[in-house]
Write a protein that holds these residues in place. Structure first.
Motif, PDB file in Angstrom:
ATOM      1  N   ASN A  27       0.835  -1.155   0.157  1.00  0.00           N
ATOM      2  CA  ASN A  27      -0.095  -0.025  -0.045  1.00  0.00           C
ATOM      3  C   ASN A  27       0.831   1.264   0.061  1.00  0.00           C
ATOM      4  OD1 ASN A  27      -2.374  -1.563  -0.054  1.00  0.00           O
ATOM      5  ND2 ASN A  27      -2.650  -1.480   2.377  1.00  0.00           N
ATOM      6  N   ILE A  28       1.895   1.396   0.875  1.00  0.00           N
ATOM      7  CA  ILE A  28       2.878   2.478   0.755  1.00  0.00           C
ATOM      8  C   ILE A  28       3.487   2.689  -0.401  1.00  0.00           C
ATOM      9  CG2 ILE A  28       5.047   3.408   1.811  1.00  0.00           C
ATOM     10  CD1 ILE A  28       4.009   2.133   4.447  1.00  0.00           C
ATOM     11  N   GLY A  29       3.792   1.576  -1.081  1.00  0.00           N
ATOM     12  CA  GLY A  29       4.622   1.586  -2.268  1.00  0.00           C
ATOM     13  C   GLY A  29       3.551   1.999  -3.436  1.00  0.00           C
ATOM     14  N   ASP A  30       2.368   1.676  -3.433  1.00  0.00           N
ATOM     15  CA  ASP A  30       1.405   2.221  -4.375  1.00  0.00           C
ATOM     16  C   ASP A  30       1.060   3.586  -4.050  1.00  0.00           C
ATOM     17  OD1 ASP A  30       0.879  -0.404  -5.245  1.00  0.00           O
ATOM     18  OD2 ASP A  30      -0.870  -0.700  -4.219  1.00  0.00           O
ATOM     19  N   ALA A  31       1.093   4.321  -2.927  1.00  0.00           N
ATOM     20  CA  ALA A  31       1.124   5.454  -2.764  1.00  0.00           C
ATOM     21  C   ALA A  31       2.297   6.310  -3.186  1.00  0.00           C
ATOM     22  CB  ALA A  31       0.716   5.958  -1.175  1.00  0.00           C
ATOM     23  N   LEU A  32       3.533   5.878  -3.008  1.00  0.00           N
ATOM     24  CA  LEU A  32       4.776   6.582  -3.463  1.00  0.00           C
ATOM     25  C   LEU A  32       4.543   6.628  -5.066  1.00  0.00           C
ATOM     26  CD1 LEU A  32       7.187   5.306  -0.930  1.00  0.00           C
ATOM     27  CD2 LEU A  32       6.185   7.665  -1.080  1.00  0.00           C
ATOM     28  N   TYR A  33       3.992   5.329  -5.456  1.00  0.00           N
ATOM     29  CA  TYR A  33       4.142   5.384  -7.141  1.00  0.00           C
ATOM     30  C   TYR A  33       3.488   6.350  -7.693  1.00  0.00           C
ATOM     31  CZ  TYR A  33       3.412   3.690 -11.757  1.00  0.00           C
ATOM     32  OH  TYR A  33       3.350   3.845 -13.108  1.00  0.00           O
ATOM     33  N   VAL A  34       2.050   6.689  -7.037  1.00  0.00           N
ATOM     34  CA  VAL A  34       1.314   7.733  -7.612  1.00  0.00           C
ATOM     35  C   VAL A  34       1.732   9.177  -7.231  1.00  0.00           C
ATOM     36  CG1 VAL A  34      -1.060   8.719  -7.352  1.00  0.00           C
ATOM     37  CG2 VAL A  34      -0.607   6.276  -7.558  1.00  0.00           C
ATOM     38  N   GLY A  36       4.851  10.093  -5.557  1.00  0.00           N
ATOM     39  CA  GLY A  36       6.398  10.275  -5.184  1.00  0.00           C
ATOM     40  C   GLY A  36       6.897  10.804  -6.109  1.00  0.00           C
ATOM     41  N   GLY A  37       8.205  11.245  -5.915  1.00  0.00           N
ATOM     42  CA  GLY A  37       8.978  12.007  -7.097  1.00  0.00           C
ATOM     43  C   GLY A  37       9.155  13.408  -6.561  1.00  0.00           C
ATOM     44  N   LYS A  38       9.840  13.895  -7.085  1.00  0.00           N
ATOM     45  CA  LYS A  38      10.293  15.580  -6.880  1.00  0.00           C
ATOM     46  C   LYS A  38       9.143  16.364  -7.047  1.00  0.00           C
ATOM     47  CE  LYS A  38      14.091  18.666  -7.786  1.00  0.00           C
ATOM     48  NZ  LYS A  38      15.366  19.023  -8.556  1.00  0.00           N
ATOM     49  N   TRP A  39       8.425  16.264  -8.335  1.00  0.00           N
ATOM     50  CA  TRP A  39       7.413  17.011  -8.722  1.00  0.00           C
ATOM     51  C   TRP A  39       5.794  17.064  -8.582  1.00  0.00           C
ATOM     52  CZ3 TRP A  39      10.343  21.010  -9.549  1.00  0.00           C
ATOM     53  CH2 TRP A  39      11.630  20.828 -10.088  1.00  0.00           C
ATOM     54  N   LYS A  40       5.435  15.569  -8.217  1.00  0.00           N
ATOM     55  CA  LYS A  40       3.952  15.510  -8.271  1.00  0.00           C
ATOM     56  C   LYS A  40       3.281  16.257  -7.163  1.00  0.00           C
ATOM     57  CE  LYS A  40       3.700  11.260 -10.857  1.00  0.00           C
ATOM     58  NZ  LYS A  40       4.639  10.830 -11.125  1.00  0.00           N
ATOM     59  N   LEU A  41       3.767  16.424  -6.003  1.00  0.00           N
ATOM     60  CA  LEU A  41       3.099  17.070  -4.824  1.00  0.00           C
ATOM     61  C   LEU A  41       3.290  18.694  -4.875  1.00  0.00           C
ATOM     62  CD1 LEU A  41       4.039  14.949  -1.901  1.00  0.00           C
ATOM     63  CD2 LEU A  41       1.699  14.961  -2.922  1.00  0.00           C
ATOM     64  N   ASP A  75       0.269  11.923 -15.770  1.00  0.00           N
ATOM     65  CA  ASP A  75       0.311  11.088 -14.918  1.00  0.00           C
ATOM     66  C   ASP A  75      -0.690  11.290 -13.659  1.00  0.00           C
ATOM     67  OD1 ASP A  75       2.088   9.624 -15.729  1.00  0.00           O
ATOM     68  OD2 ASP A  75       3.733   9.773 -14.420  1.00  0.00           O
ATOM     69  N   LEU A  76      -0.701  12.676 -13.306  1.00  0.00           N
ATOM     70  CA  LEU A  76      -1.834  13.021 -12.220  1.00  0.00           C
ATOM     71  C   LEU A  76      -3.047  13.136 -12.847  1.00  0.00           C
ATOM     72  CD1 LEU A  76       0.363  16.264 -10.763  1.00  0.00           C
ATOM     73  CD2 LEU A  76      -0.186  13.929  -9.460  1.00  0.00           C
ATOM     74  N   GLU A  77      -3.110  13.282 -14.087  1.00  0.00           N
ATOM     75  CA  GLU A  77      -4.557  13.297 -14.702  1.00  0.00           C
ATOM     76  C   GLU A  77      -5.074  11.786 -14.788  1.00  0.00           C
ATOM     77  OE1 GLU A  77      -7.185  14.963 -18.739  1.00  0.00           O
ATOM     78  OE2 GLU A  77      -4.938  15.002 -18.630  1.00  0.00           O
ATOM     79  N   LEU A  78      -4.196  10.870 -14.855  1.00  0.00           N
ATOM     80  CA  LEU A  78      -4.546   9.243 -15.090  1.00  0.00           C
ATOM     81  C   LEU A  78      -4.777   8.972 -13.768  1.00  0.00           C
ATOM     82  CD1 LEU A  78      -1.776   7.983 -17.373  1.00  0.00           C
ATOM     83  CD2 LEU A  78      -4.418   8.004 -17.771  1.00  0.00           C
ATOM     84  N   ASN A  79      -4.314   9.606 -12.718  1.00  0.00           N
ATOM     85  CA  ASN A  79      -4.565   8.730 -11.428  1.00  0.00           C
ATOM     86  C   ASN A  79      -5.680   9.816 -10.702  1.00  0.00           C
ATOM     87  OD1 ASN A  79      -2.735   6.780 -10.618  1.00  0.00           O
ATOM     88  ND2 ASN A  79      -1.277   8.212 -11.545  1.00  0.00           N
ATOM     89  N   VAL A 108      -1.792  13.677   4.624  1.00  0.00           N
ATOM     90  CA  VAL A 108      -0.403  13.172   4.073  1.00  0.00           C
ATOM     91  C   VAL A 108       0.307  14.365   3.756  1.00  0.00           C
ATOM     92  CG1 VAL A 108       0.785  12.371   2.284  1.00  0.00           C
ATOM     93  CG2 VAL A 108      -1.504  11.091   3.000  1.00  0.00           C
ATOM     94  N   LEU A 109      -0.258  15.717   3.314  1.00  0.00           N
ATOM     95  CA  LEU A 109       0.651  16.764   3.003  1.00  0.00           C
ATOM     96  C   LEU A 109       0.848  17.342   4.377  1.00  0.00           C
ATOM     97  CD1 LEU A 109      -1.418  18.192  -0.135  1.00  0.00           C
ATOM     98  CD2 LEU A 109       0.798  17.011  -0.113  1.00  0.00           C
ATOM     99  N   ARG A 110      -0.086  17.505   5.230  1.00  0.00           N
ATOM    100  CA  ARG A 110       0.206  18.099   6.652  1.00  0.00           C
ATOM    101  C   ARG A 110       1.417  17.438   7.242  1.00  0.00           C
ATOM    102  NH1 ARG A 110      -1.544  16.382  10.817  1.00  0.00           N
ATOM    103  NH2 ARG A 110      -3.409  15.458  10.081  1.00  0.00           N
ATOM    104  N   THR A 111       1.147  16.336   7.286  1.00  0.00           N
ATOM    105  CA  THR A 111       2.462  15.283   8.084  1.00  0.00           C
ATOM    106  C   THR A 111       3.720  15.282   7.501  1.00  0.00           C
ATOM    107  OG1 THR A 111       0.349  13.801   8.905  1.00  0.00           O
ATOM    108  CG2 THR A 111       2.641  12.907   8.710  1.00  0.00           C
ATOM    109  N   LEU A 112       3.631  15.409   5.973  1.00  0.00           N
ATOM    110  CA  LEU A 112       4.698  15.460   5.247  1.00  0.00           C
ATOM    111  C   LEU A 112       5.325  16.783   5.517  1.00  0.00           C
ATOM    112  CD1 LEU A 112       6.559  13.661   3.343  1.00  0.00           C
ATOM    113  CD2 LEU A 112       5.377  14.597   1.502  1.00  0.00           C
ATOM    114  N   ALA A 113       4.585  17.780   5.501  1.00  0.00           N
ATOM    115  CA  ALA A 113       5.166  19.196   5.891  1.00  0.00           C
ATOM    116  C   ALA A 113       5.877  19.290   7.324  1.00  0.00           C
ATOM    117  CB  ALA A 113       4.289  20.204   5.746  1.00  0.00           C
ATOM    118  N   GLU A 114       5.023  18.462   8.279  1.00  0.00           N
ATOM    119  CA  GLU A 114       5.627  18.675   9.432  1.00  0.00           C
ATOM    120  C   GLU A 114       6.840  17.834   9.846  1.00  0.00           C
ATOM    121  OE1 GLU A 114       2.342  17.113  11.811  1.00  0.00           O
ATOM    122  OE2 GLU A 114       1.204  18.815  11.640  1.00  0.00           O
ATOM    123  N   TRP A 115       6.957  16.643   9.032  1.00  0.00           N
ATOM    124  CA  TRP A 115       8.170  15.744   9.037  1.00  0.00           C
ATOM    125  C   TRP A 115       9.232  16.561   8.308  1.00  0.00           C
ATOM    126  CZ3 TRP A 115      11.609  13.620   5.852  1.00  0.00           C
ATOM    127  CH2 TRP A 115      12.747  12.989   6.229  1.00  0.00           C
TER     128      TRP A 115
END
Length: 128
Positions: A27-34, A36-41, A75-79, A108-115
Motif C-alpha cells: 500500500n505504501i509502495g502504491d502511494a509512493l508510485y502515484v 512520489g518523486g520530486k514534482w507531483k506534490l 500521470d496526475l490526470e490518469l490518477n 498526508v501533506l500536513r504530516t509530510l510538511a511537519e516531518w
C-alpha cells in the motif's frame, strides 16, 4: 521510536503475520508510485492555490522543465488528481485544476510538511 513513526511503519503488533506486513508495504509502495518523486506534490500544491495554465504552472514551480511538467500532469490526470480543461475558443486555452480527489491528500501533506520541518531542524542541529 515516536508515536507517529510507530503508526506508519509496520510493527510486530500491527502485523501479526507476514501477509499483513506485505500488504501494508505494498500500500505504501502504491502511494509512493502515484504521488512520489520530486514534482507531483509540488504540482498538486500549486494547483490547490488556483487553477493554472501550463506556462503559469511552469513559472510557479521553480526548476521544472516543460517536458517533465507535461509528463507529470499526464500521470496526475490518469490518477485522478488533476483535471485538464480545454476551452476551444480562439485561442485555445488549456487550464489545469485539482480534482476533489486531491483533498484525500490533506492529512498526508500536513504530516509530510511537519516531518520535513522536523528533519530540516534535525540537520541544522547536527551541523552546529
Amino acid at each position: 521510536m515516536d508515536t507517529a513513526t510507530e503508526t506508519i511503519l509496520p510493527q510486530p503488533e500491527q502485523c501479526p503475520n507476514a501477509q499483513q506486513c506485505s500488504a501494508r508495504l505494498n500500500n505504501i509502495g502504491d502511494a509512493l508510485y502515484v504521488i512520489g518523486g520530486k514534482w507531483k506534490l509540488r504540482i498538486i500544491l500549486a494547483l490547490r492555490e488556483q487553477p493554472m495554465r501550463f506556462n503559469e504552472l511552469q513559472r510557479t514551480i521553480e526548476g521544472i522543465s516543460a517536458k517533465v511538467l507535461s509528463n507529470e500532469l499526464k500521470d496526475l490526470e490518469l490518477n485522478g488528481f488533476v483535471k485538464r480543461i480545454v476551452d476551444t475558443g480562439m485561442p485555445v486555452v488549456v487550464t489545469y485544476e485539482p480534482t476533489d480527489y486531491t483533498h484525500t491528500l490533506k492529512d498526508v501533506l500536513r504530516t509530510l510538511a511537519e516531518w520535513g520541518e522536523q528533519h530540516r531542524e534535525k540537520l541544522r542541529n547536527e551541523a552546529r
